[in-house]
Write a protein that holds these residues in place. Sequence first.
Motif, mmCIF file in Angstrom:
data_model
loop_
_atom_site.group_PDB
_atom_site.id
_atom_site.type_symbol
_atom_site.label_atom_id
_atom_site.label_comp_id
_atom_site.label_asym_id
_atom_site.label_seq_id
_atom_site.Cartn_x
_atom_site.Cartn_y
_atom_site.Cartn_z
ATOM 1 N N PRO A 48 0.806 -1.227 0.000
ATOM 2 C CA PRO A 48 0.000 0.000 0.000
ATOM 3 C C PRO A 48 0.838 1.276 0.000
ATOM 4 O O PRO A 48 0.409 2.297 -0.548
ATOM 5 N N VAL A 49 2.033 1.231 0.592
ATOM 6 C CA VAL A 49 2.906 2.409 0.571
ATOM 7 C C VAL A 49 3.343 2.711 -0.860
ATOM 8 O O VAL A 49 3.417 3.877 -1.279
ATOM 9 N N ILE A 50 3.618 1.658 -1.638
ATOM 10 C CA ILE A 50 3.965 1.851 -3.051
ATOM 11 C C ILE A 50 2.769 2.412 -3.815
ATOM 12 O O ILE A 50 2.916 3.304 -4.665
ATOM 13 N N THR A 51 1.580 1.913 -3.505
ATOM 14 C CA THR A 51 0.366 2.449 -4.136
ATOM 15 C C THR A 51 0.180 3.921 -3.789
ATOM 16 O O THR A 51 -0.190 4.735 -4.643
ATOM 17 N N ILE A 52 0.439 4.271 -2.545
ATOM 18 C CA ILE A 52 0.324 5.669 -2.112
ATOM 19 C C ILE A 52 1.285 6.554 -2.904
ATOM 20 O O ILE A 52 0.916 7.634 -3.381
ATOM 21 N N ALA A 53 2.521 6.103 -3.051
ATOM 22 C CA ALA A 53 3.509 6.883 -3.803
ATOM 23 C C ALA A 53 3.080 7.039 -5.263
ATOM 24 O O ALA A 53 3.199 8.128 -5.846
ATOM 25 N N PHE A 54 2.575 5.967 -5.858
ATOM 26 C CA PHE A 54 2.146 6.015 -7.261
ATOM 27 C C PHE A 54 0.988 6.991 -7.447
ATOM 28 O O PHE A 54 0.999 7.830 -8.364
ATOM 29 N N LEU A 55 -0.024 6.894 -6.584
ATOM 30 C CA LEU A 55 -1.181 7.779 -6.712
ATOM 31 C C LEU A 55 -0.818 9.229 -6.409
ATOM 32 O O LEU A 55 -1.372 10.153 -7.017
ATOM 33 N N THR A 56 0.099 9.439 -5.490
ATOM 34 C CA THR A 56 0.527 10.802 -5.179
ATOM 35 C C THR A 56 1.202 11.448 -6.380
ATOM 36 O O THR A 56 1.019 12.648 -6.649
ATOM 37 N N LEU A 57 1.949 10.663 -7.127
ATOM 38 C CA LEU A 57 2.678 11.196 -8.275
ATOM 39 C C LEU A 57 1.785 11.423 -9.488
ATOM 40 O O LEU A 57 1.979 12.387 -10.240
#
Length: 225
Positions: A22-31
Amino acid sequence: MSEAAPQPSAPAWRAFVHLYLPVITIAFLTLFLPNPFSHRALLLASALPTYFLASLVHQPRPGPAERFTRRSHIHHAIVLFTYGRLLGTPFNLFTYLEDLFASYSVRPILDRPEGAPPRPSEFFVQALWTTATTVAFGLVPPSWKWTWSIMGWTDRIMYRAAYLALVDDLVRVLGYPQVASKRGRALVVAVQAVFIAVSVMWVHFFLVLGMRAQIEKDIVMPMAS
């Protein structure tokens, strides 16, 4: 007849994939998501592919008996340090040491006795404590100076205890997920959905605030000079 050899423990990257993916998903969506506040449904729905991908490689580990923030003093201190920093509050060493001392002082009251089975949710219990102290604090008039100060200090401790319990529950649910049952899988997806949505909106909110402050600084400072 010889005993069967113990099964090797699952590697960390596979055991905790439901926690860090989920942290990787958060980074992807933030970008790549310019305005997450307009796409809240998408943020919540992103937990489904996140869970699916994590399930492809996940190997469970037996959950520890102790809470994450109780494993060591370092775990406790680091998690408590993040309280306030997440809201942009400047770090104050004296306040942090006071919070650290207070959080240890209430452990015998808030924690379960040694050897007792763990609670289903530490955060739920701490939230009840926090609600009770907040209501009690609101009923005390400021003219009762000593009582008002003590209740305010107690209320402050309870909020920090609730935050520690929230982190403990997050690590327990995602780090040691109970995916053998439908209820357990649904809980993991729900927690991931809330974690992703809140985190992306939080990051975006503070990025916007930071950019706005920088723009105002760039405009106001030349005009003042």
